[in-house]
Design an enzyme around this catalytic site. Structure first.
Site, PDB file in Angstrom:
ATOM      1  N   GLY A 110       0.835  -1.204   0.000  1.00 38.25           N
ATOM      2  CA  GLY A 110       0.000   0.000   0.000  1.00 38.25           C
ATOM      3  C   GLY A 110       0.865   1.247   0.000  1.00 38.25           C
ATOM      4  O   GLY A 110       0.547   2.245   0.651  1.00 38.25           O
ATOM      5  N   GLY A 155      -0.545   4.783  -0.463  1.00 42.10           N
ATOM      6  CA  GLY A 155      -1.576   5.255   0.464  1.00 42.10           C
ATOM      7  C   GLY A 155      -1.019   6.332   1.384  1.00 42.10           C
ATOM      8  O   GLY A 155       0.172   6.644   1.366  1.00 42.10           O
ATOM      9  N   ASP A 200       2.533  -1.794  -4.604  1.00 43.37           N
ATOM     10  CA  ASP A 200       1.234  -1.117  -4.728  1.00 43.37           C
ATOM     11  C   ASP A 200       0.594  -1.559  -6.041  1.00 43.37           C
ATOM     12  O   ASP A 200       1.306  -1.902  -6.984  1.00 43.37           O
ATOM     13  CB  ASP A 200       1.400   0.416  -4.718  1.00 43.37           C
ATOM     14  CG  ASP A 200       0.112   1.126  -4.316  1.00 43.37           C
ATOM     15  OD1 ASP A 200       0.025   1.602  -3.169  1.00 43.37           O
ATOM     16  OD2 ASP A 200      -0.831   1.185  -5.148  1.00 43.37           O
ATOM     17  N   ASP A 204      -0.543  -6.916  -7.073  1.00 42.13           N
ATOM     18  CA  ASP A 204      -1.687  -7.086  -6.200  1.00 42.13           C
ATOM     19  C   ASP A 204      -1.320  -8.041  -5.049  1.00 42.13           C
ATOM     20  O   ASP A 204      -0.705  -9.088  -5.295  1.00 42.13           O
ATOM     21  CB  ASP A 204      -2.804  -7.709  -7.060  1.00 42.13           C
ATOM     22  CG  ASP A 204      -4.153  -7.639  -6.399  1.00 42.13           C
ATOM     23  OD1 ASP A 204      -4.194  -7.614  -5.160  1.00 42.13           O
ATOM     24  OD2 ASP A 204      -5.150  -7.611  -7.132  1.00 42.13           O
ATOM     25  N   ILE A 205      -1.729  -7.693  -3.839  1.00 38.57           N
ATOM     26  CA  ILE A 205      -1.435  -8.587  -2.704  1.00 38.57           C
ATOM     27  C   ILE A 205      -2.242  -9.883  -2.798  1.00 38.57           C
ATOM     28  O   ILE A 205      -2.021 -10.810  -2.028  1.00 38.57           O
ATOM     29  CB  ILE A 205      -1.677  -7.903  -1.335  1.00 38.57           C
ATOM     30  CG1 ILE A 205      -3.079  -7.284  -1.278  1.00 38.57           C
ATOM     31  CG2 ILE A 205      -0.612  -6.870  -1.052  1.00 38.57           C
ATOM     32  CD1 ILE A 205      -3.460  -6.788   0.110  1.00 38.57           C
ATOM     33  N   TYR A 236     -15.308  -3.093   6.764  1.00 37.78           N
ATOM     34  CA  TYR A 236     -13.920  -2.725   7.051  1.00 37.78           C
ATOM     35  C   TYR A 236     -13.569  -3.030   8.516  1.00 37.78           C
ATOM     36  O   TYR A 236     -12.521  -3.596   8.819  1.00 37.78           O
ATOM     37  CB  TYR A 236     -13.768  -1.232   6.744  1.00 37.78           C
ATOM     38  CG  TYR A 236     -12.479  -0.574   7.155  1.00 37.78           C
ATOM     39  CD1 TYR A 236     -11.298  -0.831   6.470  1.00 37.78           C
ATOM     40  CD2 TYR A 236     -12.458   0.357   8.195  1.00 37.78           C
ATOM     41  CE1 TYR A 236     -10.112  -0.175   6.837  1.00 37.78           C
ATOM     42  CE2 TYR A 236     -11.291   1.007   8.556  1.00 37.78           C
ATOM     43  CZ  TYR A 236     -10.118   0.735   7.879  1.00 37.78           C
ATOM     44  OH  TYR A 236      -8.968   1.377   8.231  1.00 37.78           O
ATOM     45  N   LYS A 293     -10.829  -5.664   9.863  1.00 35.25           N
ATOM     46  CA  LYS A 293      -9.696  -5.269  10.718  1.00 35.25           C
ATOM     47  C   LYS A 293      -9.658  -6.132  11.980  1.00 35.25           C
ATOM     48  O   LYS A 293      -8.610  -6.633  12.375  1.00 35.25           O
ATOM     49  CB  LYS A 293      -9.795  -3.780  11.085  1.00 35.25           C
ATOM     50  CG  LYS A 293      -9.463  -2.834   9.930  1.00 35.25           C
ATOM     51  CD  LYS A 293      -7.992  -2.896   9.590  1.00 35.25           C
ATOM     52  CE  LYS A 293      -7.576  -1.939   8.512  1.00 35.25           C
ATOM     53  NZ  LYS A 293      -6.231  -2.198   7.986  1.00 35.25           N
TER      54      LYS A 293
HETATM   55  C1  AKB Z   1     -11.632   5.208   7.746  1.00 40.25           C
HETATM   56  O1  AKB Z   1     -12.310   6.221   7.955  1.00 40.25           O
HETATM   57  O2  AKB Z   1     -12.040   4.211   7.154  1.00 40.25           O
HETATM   58  C2  AKB Z   1     -10.213   5.194   8.289  1.00 40.25           C
HETATM   59  C3  AKB Z   1     -10.175   4.608   9.645  1.00 40.25           C
HETATM   60  C4  AKB Z   1     -10.752   5.350  10.798  1.00 40.25           C
HETATM   61  O3  AKB Z   1      -9.676   3.542   9.814  1.00 40.25           O
HETATM   62  N1  AKB Z   1      -9.676   6.506   8.299  1.00 40.25           N
END
Ligand code: AKB
Length: 344
Positions: free
Chosen positions: A10, A13, A35, A54-55, A154, A158
């Site tokens: 990344g 980023g 990247d 690509d990962i 997301y 995580k």
């Molecule tokens: C997002 O908004 O997705 C990121 C985060 C808080 O991980 N900036």
């Protein structure tokens, strides 16, 4: 002879930019950057080698294992929270399968080197999920093991990858005949919203903070997508880089956990607005809450407890709210948009 490198995924980023620039200027490490897009011009002088790929490409990762001795991996590639909600399955592939691929690469490297490869992973306040705004207001500084019911793809990604990192560190293939062979040394930070004077984020939900500032500095109108009373923890990019490097350097015996909160200040959107208006009095900022994005912000804590990081490895941000805006963000952003390289 394989070349000893630090691998940064990344690379283009926001965190990649900050980290590569910092490590490159230090000149102590050879940087192998990865990247999906061509590497930004400004990063080229700092990287020993750049691979566009690509990962999710297992063949490509296999080639890296064969060619390099990777001492530390900063796995920064990720699809952020807002973008992930538009295409959750793609986000899962990149965020989870991509991380799994990198963890396996790290295990192979660790076993070949006979010592654990350090795997630095930026998680997020998105790993938390508070059920409603009243609970959020009462929660105060949220600790690492509280409120772990994320409301976004997301956040789920995580949180799960944090578990994977812990599994690869302590329990990987525990029933195999060769169990107990050297594995990875996974270390993770749960970042708050990050603000950089140099880059603007894309696809996140904490983006309203940096967007307000960068739009105002360019004299562009901005419609903030959350209510003025919305509150999230934030930190400037310099402190994010500092925390990654300090956690990387921390002695293994000092770590009481694999996942640490880090933070600096927790302004409301209204407070950011007031700071920005003071610095750029002509700024045209309105509040036009987007209900779904607002609901994501409402599920994230207003503040987090980073005392474990402070106790275990001496974490302390250099920039509190006043210093962040007055000494770093506003002067650097002002200069950024008045110079010859105005456009980002
Ligand atoms: C997002 O908004 O997705 C990121 C985060 C808080 O991980 N900036």
């Amino acid at each position: 002879m394989r070349k000893e490198v630090v691998l940064i995924t990344g690379a283009n980023g926001e965190i990649g930019h900050g980290l590569i620039t910092y490590l490159g200027q230090q000149g102590k490490h050879r940087i192998l950057a990865l990247d999906v897009q061509p590497l930004d011009e400004s990063l080229k002088p700092y990287c020993d080698r750049f691979i566009q790929g690509d990962i999710l490409d297992q063949m490509l990762l296999g080639r890296l294992v064969a060619e390099f001795e990777i001492r530390t991996i900063y796995h920064l590639a990720s699809i952020l929270s807002t973008k992930a909600e538009y295409n959750p399955e793609t986000a899962h592939r990149v965020n989870v399968e991509g991380t799994l691929n990198l963890l396996r690469l790290a295990v192979e490297q660790s076993q070949w080197q006979g010592r654990p490869v350090k795997f630095l992973y930026p998680s997020s306040i998105a790993a938390y999920g508070l059920p409603d705004i009243v609970t959020k207001q009462k929660a105060g500084k949220v600790k690492e093991d509280e409120w772990l019911q994320p409301a976004t793809m997301y956040g789920c990604n995580k949180l799960y990858c944090e578990h994977l990192g812990r599994y690869y560190t302590y329990n990987y293939r525990r029933l195999a005949a060769d169990a107990g062979k050297t594995s990875v040394d996974f270390r993770c930070l749960r970042f708050p919203g990050l603000i950089s004077a140099i880059t603007v984020p894309t696809g996140g939900t904490s983006d309203y903070g940096p967007e307000m500032l960068h739009h105002a500095a360019q004299n562009l109108p901005y419609a903030c997508f959350v209510r003025p009373d919305s509150q999230l923890p934030f930190m400037v990019m310099a402190d994010a880089i500092k925390s990654l490097l300090e956690l990387e350097a921390a002695p293994a015996e000092a770590l009481t956990r694999r996942v640490y909160n880090v933070t600096s200040f927790s302004p409301t959107a209204q407070e950011i607005y007031e700071i920005v208006k003071k610095a750029f009095p002509n700024a045209d900022i309105t509040f036009e809450p987007h209900l779904s994005r607002q609901s994501i912000v409402d599920s994230w804590p207003a503040d987090v407890d980073d005392s474990a990081a402070r106790t275990d490895w001496g974490w302390k941000p250099d920039y509190d709210q006043t210093r962040a805006f007055e000494e770093y963000l506003i002067p650097v952003i002002r200069q950024r948009y008045s110079g010859p390289n105005k456009a980002l």
